[in-house]
Motif scaffolding. Sequence first.
Motif, PDB file in Angstrom:
ATOM      1  N   GLY A  61      26.389  71.506  59.211  1.00 35.21           N
ATOM      2  CA  GLY A  61      26.737  70.021  59.225  1.00 35.21           C
ATOM      3  C   GLY A  61      25.943  69.365  60.259  1.00 35.21           C
ATOM      4  O   GLY A  61      25.254  68.334  59.988  1.00 35.21           O
ATOM      5  N   ARG A  62      25.777  69.990  61.518  1.00 32.34           N
ATOM      6  CA  ARG A  62      24.692  69.470  62.450  1.00 32.34           C
ATOM      7  C   ARG A  62      23.399  69.384  62.080  1.00 32.34           C
ATOM      8  O   ARG A  62      22.457  68.576  62.252  1.00 32.34           O
ATOM      9  CB  ARG A  62      25.109  70.558  63.827  1.00 32.34           C
ATOM     10  N   VAL A  63      22.845  70.386  61.322  1.00 31.62           N
ATOM     11  CA  VAL A  63      21.273  70.423  60.740  1.00 31.62           C
ATOM     12  C   VAL A  63      21.343  69.470  59.743  1.00 31.62           C
ATOM     13  O   VAL A  63      20.312  68.561  59.832  1.00 31.62           O
ATOM     14  CB  VAL A  63      21.229  71.784  60.156  1.00 31.62           C
ATOM     15  N   LEU A  64      22.294  69.096  59.138  1.00 35.57           N
ATOM     16  CA  LEU A  64      22.178  68.182  57.917  1.00 35.57           C
ATOM     17  C   LEU A  64      22.096  66.797  58.555  1.00 35.57           C
ATOM     18  O   LEU A  64      21.339  65.932  58.275  1.00 35.57           O
ATOM     19  CB  LEU A  64      23.239  68.248  56.990  1.00 35.57           C
TER      20      LEU A  64
ATOM     21  N   VAL B 250      21.629  63.494  56.674  1.00 28.92           N
ATOM     22  CA  VAL B 250      22.541  63.506  55.331  1.00 28.92           C
ATOM     23  C   VAL B 250      23.909  63.594  55.922  1.00 28.92           C
ATOM     24  O   VAL B 250      24.323  64.442  56.830  1.00 28.92           O
ATOM     25  CB  VAL B 250      22.012  65.150  54.832  1.00 28.92           C
ATOM     26  N   ARG B 251      24.793  62.837  55.699  1.00 26.52           N
ATOM     27  CA  ARG B 251      25.961  62.510  55.961  1.00 26.52           C
ATOM     28  C   ARG B 251      27.045  63.433  54.892  1.00 26.52           C
ATOM     29  O   ARG B 251      27.158  63.222  53.965  1.00 26.52           O
ATOM     30  CB  ARG B 251      26.279  61.117  56.009  1.00 26.52           C
ATOM     31  N   ILE B 252      27.717  64.210  55.864  1.00 24.91           N
ATOM     32  CA  ILE B 252      28.749  65.155  55.230  1.00 24.91           C
ATOM     33  C   ILE B 252      29.955  64.058  54.906  1.00 24.91           C
ATOM     34  O   ILE B 252      30.388  63.393  55.646  1.00 24.91           O
ATOM     35  CB  ILE B 252      29.321  66.198  55.876  1.00 24.91           C
ATOM     36  N   GLY B 253      30.738  64.050  53.939  1.00 24.67           N
ATOM     37  CA  GLY B 253      31.661  63.412  53.545  1.00 24.67           C
ATOM     38  C   GLY B 253      31.422  61.822  52.809  1.00 24.67           C
ATOM     39  O   GLY B 253      32.517  61.340  52.226  1.00 24.67           O
ATOM     40  N   ASP B 254      30.327  61.664  52.801  1.00 26.19           N
ATOM     41  CA  ASP B 254      29.666  60.499  51.982  1.00 26.19           C
ATOM     42  C   ASP B 254      29.196  61.001  50.707  1.00 26.19           C
ATOM     43  O   ASP B 254      28.515  61.953  50.185  1.00 26.19           O
ATOM     44  CB  ASP B 254      28.375  59.928  52.616  1.00 26.19           C
ATOM     45  N   ARG B 255      30.081  60.420  49.699  1.00 29.79           N
ATOM     46  CA  ARG B 255      29.797  61.116  48.185  1.00 29.79           C
ATOM     47  C   ARG B 255      28.346  60.769  48.000  1.00 29.79           C
ATOM     48  O   ARG B 255      27.983  61.261  46.586  1.00 29.79           O
ATOM     49  CB  ARG B 255      30.814  60.273  47.320  1.00 29.79           C
TER      50      ARG B 255
ATOM     51  N   TRP C  53      26.427  63.698  50.687  1.00 30.86           N
ATOM     52  CA  TRP C  53      26.876  65.077  50.654  1.00 30.86           C
ATOM     53  C   TRP C  53      28.295  65.201  50.800  1.00 30.86           C
ATOM     54  O   TRP C  53      28.901  64.871  51.821  1.00 30.86           O
ATOM     55  CB  TRP C  53      26.380  66.193  51.689  1.00 30.86           C
ATOM     56  N   PRO C  54      29.161  65.320  49.664  1.00 31.20           N
ATOM     57  CA  PRO C  54      30.685  64.842  49.647  1.00 31.20           C
ATOM     58  C   PRO C  54      31.492  65.655  50.372  1.00 31.20           C
ATOM     59  O   PRO C  54      32.536  65.334  50.945  1.00 31.20           O
ATOM     60  CB  PRO C  54      31.042  64.652  48.313  1.00 31.20           C
ATOM     61  N   GLN C  55      31.332  67.290  50.283  1.00 34.06           N
ATOM     62  CA  GLN C  55      32.039  68.145  50.871  1.00 34.06           C
ATOM     63  C   GLN C  55      31.349  69.176  51.340  1.00 34.06           C
ATOM     64  O   GLN C  55      30.449  69.691  50.733  1.00 34.06           O
ATOM     65  CB  GLN C  55      32.936  68.605  49.611  1.00 34.06           C
ATOM     66  N   LEU C  56      31.590  69.742  52.442  1.00 36.53           N
ATOM     67  CA  LEU C  56      31.429  70.950  53.248  1.00 36.53           C
ATOM     68  C   LEU C  56      32.348  71.708  53.939  1.00 36.53           C
ATOM     69  O   LEU C  56      33.128  71.180  54.701  1.00 36.53           O
ATOM     70  CB  LEU C  56      30.449  70.709  53.965  1.00 36.53           C
ATOM     71  N   THR C  57      32.860  72.874  53.685  1.00 35.20           N
ATOM     72  CA  THR C  57      34.060  73.326  53.884  1.00 35.20           C
ATOM     73  C   THR C  57      33.957  74.920  54.276  1.00 35.20           C
ATOM     74  O   THR C  57      33.407  75.627  53.332  1.00 35.20           O
ATOM     75  CB  THR C  57      35.334  73.155  52.899  1.00 35.20           C
TER      76      THR C  57
ATOM     77  N   GLY D  91      30.252  72.155  47.785  1.00 38.93           N
ATOM     78  CA  GLY D  91      30.628  71.239  47.010  1.00 38.93           C
ATOM     79  C   GLY D  91      29.530  70.837  45.975  1.00 38.93           C
ATOM     80  O   GLY D  91      28.414  71.749  45.755  1.00 38.93           O
ATOM     81  N   THR D  92      29.638  69.611  45.424  1.00 40.03           N
ATOM     82  CA  THR D  92      28.551  69.175  44.745  1.00 40.03           C
ATOM     83  C   THR D  92      27.530  68.246  45.598  1.00 40.03           C
ATOM     84  O   THR D  92      28.042  67.512  46.471  1.00 40.03           O
ATOM     85  CB  THR D  92      28.976  68.236  43.551  1.00 40.03           C
TER      86      THR D  92
END
Length: 98
Positions: A30-33, A38-43, A46-50, A64-65
């Motif tokens: 997530g930090r690299v993105l 690239v924002r995690i959680g933004d559909r 990048w909507p999902q990273l777990t 995720g997708t």
Amino acid sequence: MNTDIEAAAQQADAFLAGKKKADDMAFMLGRVLAEMDVRIGDRDSWPQLTGRASLSGEPHVYLGTVPLATARKLIDALIYAESVKRSMRDQGDSGHDA
């Protein structure tokens, strides 16, 4: 009976350790993105990273997708990084021959 409880406790410990590793990997990715905007959680980004783990404790990251525009951005970054790496290697090789 006591060995069943111990085995369950060991499995739980393995799962928690794997989950922590997976969460750490997801955080670092997530930090690299984020550095790439690239924002995690933004559909739309990048909507999902777990971080996840199997019951045996094997860590993995669920990506995720990913929207096509973000995938293209990542592909471009990887191609650029590979070209820089090859360029540096080629310059190093020509320096050794001279």
